[in-house]
Design an enzyme around this catalytic site. Structure first.
Site, PDB file in Angstrom:
ATOM      1  N   SER A  10       0.814  -1.219   0.000  1.00 55.92           N
ATOM      2  CA  SER A  10       0.000   0.000   0.000  1.00 55.92           C
ATOM      3  C   SER A  10       0.842   1.260   0.000  1.00 55.92           C
ATOM      4  O   SER A  10       0.315   2.353  -0.196  1.00 55.92           O
ATOM      5  CB  SER A  10      -0.901   0.013   1.231  1.00 55.92           C
ATOM      6  OG  SER A  10      -0.108   0.096   2.411  1.00 55.92           O
ATOM      7  N   CYS A 104     -13.648  -4.834   1.533  1.00 54.24           N
ATOM      8  CA  CYS A 104     -12.512  -4.702   0.621  1.00 54.24           C
ATOM      9  C   CYS A 104     -11.645  -5.956   0.655  1.00 54.24           C
ATOM     10  O   CYS A 104     -11.223  -6.461  -0.390  1.00 54.24           O
ATOM     11  CB  CYS A 104     -11.696  -3.468   0.988  1.00 54.24           C
ATOM     12  SG  CYS A 104     -10.352  -3.127  -0.161  1.00 54.24           S
ATOM     13  N   CYS A 201     -10.309   5.081   2.975  1.00 58.68           N
ATOM     14  CA  CYS A 201      -9.539   5.665   1.875  1.00 58.68           C
ATOM     15  C   CYS A 201     -10.383   6.497   0.928  1.00 58.68           C
ATOM     16  O   CYS A 201      -9.892   7.479   0.355  1.00 58.68           O
ATOM     17  CB  CYS A 201      -8.794   4.567   1.112  1.00 58.68           C
ATOM     18  SG  CYS A 201      -9.862   3.355   0.278  1.00 58.68           S
TER      19      CYS A 201
END
Length: 363
Positions: A10, A104, A201
Site C-alpha cells: 500500500s 474490501c 480511503c
C-alpha cells in the site's frame, strides 16, 4: 526454485516491512499495489496518513528498488467502486452501518490478489496485516490473533478459509508495531516513519453522510422523524444515512437525559431514540456467515464474539445453519448491536469465522 510470493503493498510501513522480510528470507518477491480509490483531493501534506495515492505507490516502488524486487500497480478502481463503495452507500441508505475494510478484503484485495498470483505462477500471497496463521497437528490451518493485541487485524480476515490460509503469509503476525518501524529504519526503507492512514480511503475527510449524499439520487435519501419508544416525535432529520445504532451525538434533541439511537427504520424514515440501558441486547442474528473450518457448523459452540473492531470479545454461544445464518446468544446482557457491522467469532486467540449483523435479539 525459490517459492514466489505476491505481496500487496500500500505504500505504508507495514506492507513495506512484510515485503522486505520475505525478500530477506529468500522468497522470489513480486510487489503489487492496488489502485482502489480516486486520487484524494486534499494535498498529501495536510493529511494524517495516506493510502492508495500516487505518492503512496511511489513510496512502495522505492522500497521495491531498495530490496531489489519487481513492483507493479494494478488498476482496480472500477471493481472497488462497484463492490465496496456502492455497498457502503446502499448500506447506509438502508439504515445499516457497513464496514468497508472487511468488504474490501473479501471482495477485492484477496480475491484479486489471488487472481493475479495465479497469472504470475506465485505460490503464496502476503500482506502487512497483523495476524497469524498456524497449521495444527490436524493439518488444518488456523487463523490467530496477532502478537501485538493493540494492532491485531484478525477481525478483518474472517472470510479466509482453508484454501486461502494454506497459501497466505502474514510476516508481521509475531511482531509489534514498534518492532516493525525499527526494522524499517534498520533497512533504510523510505516508509519507516510514515504516519498510518486513519480514515476510510475513499472518505478521507471522515464525513460519511455527505459522501453518501453525493453518491445518491435525492429520491434515495430517507428524511423523517426521530421518535421515542412510544412513537412520540422528538425531532426531524435529513436522512437515515446520518445515523448508526448506539449513536449519541448529533441527534438534535433537547432532553433532560442522554438519548441514543436504538433502531433505524429505513423504509419509514423513523429513527428510534432511547436511554442507554434500552440499547442492551441478548444476542444477534448474523447473515453471510463464513467459517474458517466448515466442520464448525455442527451443533452449538461456545465462542467469544466481537461485534465491532474495537469492542472487547463477549462470551456467547453460536449456532450456524445451512443457509449461513448464525444465532448468537450472549452469556449476559450485551452492548448495542449495530446492523451491517461485522461480527467475528473467536475461541481464545483463534478466529472461527464471522458474518454481518442482521439484527439484535431482544428480551
Amino acid at each position: 526454485m525459490k517459492p514466489r510470493v505476491l505481496v500487496a503493498m500500500s505504500g505504508g510501513v507495514d506492507s513495506s516491512v512484510a515485503a522486505a522480510l520475505l525478500r530477506e528470507q529468500d522468497y522470489d518477491v513480486v510487489g503489487v499495489a492496488m489502485r482502489l480509490a480516486p486520487e484524494p483531493a486534499t494535498p498529501i501534506a495536510k493529511r494524517r496518513g495516506t493510502c492508495c495515492s500516487h505518492d503512496d505507490f511511489e513510496d512502495a516502488r522505492r522500497v521495491a528498488e531498495r530490496m531489489d524486487f519487481p513492483f507493479y500497480v494494478i488498476d482496480l478502481r472500477a471493481d472497488f467502486a462497484a463492490r465496496v463503495v456502492d455497498n457502503f452507500v446502499s448500506e447506509y441508505l438502508a439504515g445499516r452501518t457497513p464496514n468497508p475494510c472487511v468488504m474490501c478484503n473479501r471482495e477485492i484485495k484477496f480475491d484479486r490478489l489471488w487472481s493475479r498470483a495465479r497469472a504470475l505462477n506465485a505460490d503464496y500471497v502476503a500482506t502487512g496485516h497483523y495476524a497469524r496463521i498456524e497449521q495444527g497437528a490436524d493439518r488444518r490451518f488456523h487463523l490467530l490473533r496477532a502478537a501485538d493485541d493493540a494492532k491485531d487485524q484478525s477481525y478483518f480476515l474472517f472470510t479466509l478459509g482453508q484454501r486461502e490460509l494454506s497459501r497466505t503469509i502474514f510476516p508481521l503476525g509475531a511482531m509489534t508495531k514498534s518492532e516493525v518501524r525499527a526494522r524499517a529504519r534498520a533497512l533504510g526503507l523510505a516508509t519507516a516513519d510514515k504516519p498510518e492512514s486513519q480514515e476510510i480511503c475513499f472518505v478521507p475527510d471522515g464525513d460519511y453522510a455527505s459522501f453518501v449524499e453525493r453518491r445518491s439520487d435525492r429520491a434515495q435519501l430517507r428524511p423523517g422523524s426521530i421518535i421515542d419508544g412510544e412513537g412520540k416525535r422528538l425531532a426531524d432529520h435529513a436522512g437515515v444515512h446520518r445515523f448508526t445504532v448506539g449513536q449519541r451525538r448529533g441527534l438534535g434533541i433537547a432532553s433532560g437525559e442522554r438519548l441514543y439511537v436504538r433502531e433505524i427504520r429505513a423504509e419509514s424514515g423513523e429513527v428510534v431514540a432511547g436511554r442507554r440501558d434500552q440499547l442492551d441486547s441478548r444476542g444477534l442474528i448474523a447473515n453471510r456467515v463464513s467459517l474458517v473450518d466448515d466442520s464448525l457448523m455442527d451443533g452449538e459452540l461456545s465462542v467469544e464474539v466481537k461485534i465491532r473492531y474495537r469492542h472487547r470479545a463477549i462470551p456467547a454461544t453460536m449456532r450456524v445453519d445451512s443457509a449461513h445464518r448464525a444465532e448468537i446468544r450472549f452469556a449476559s446482557s450485551g452492548p448495542a448491536v449495530t446492523p451491517g457491522q461485522a461480527c467475528v467469532f473467536y475461541r481464545g486467540d483463534e478466529v472461527l469465522g464471522g458474518g454481518f449483523i442482521e439484527r439484535a435479539i431482544e428480551g
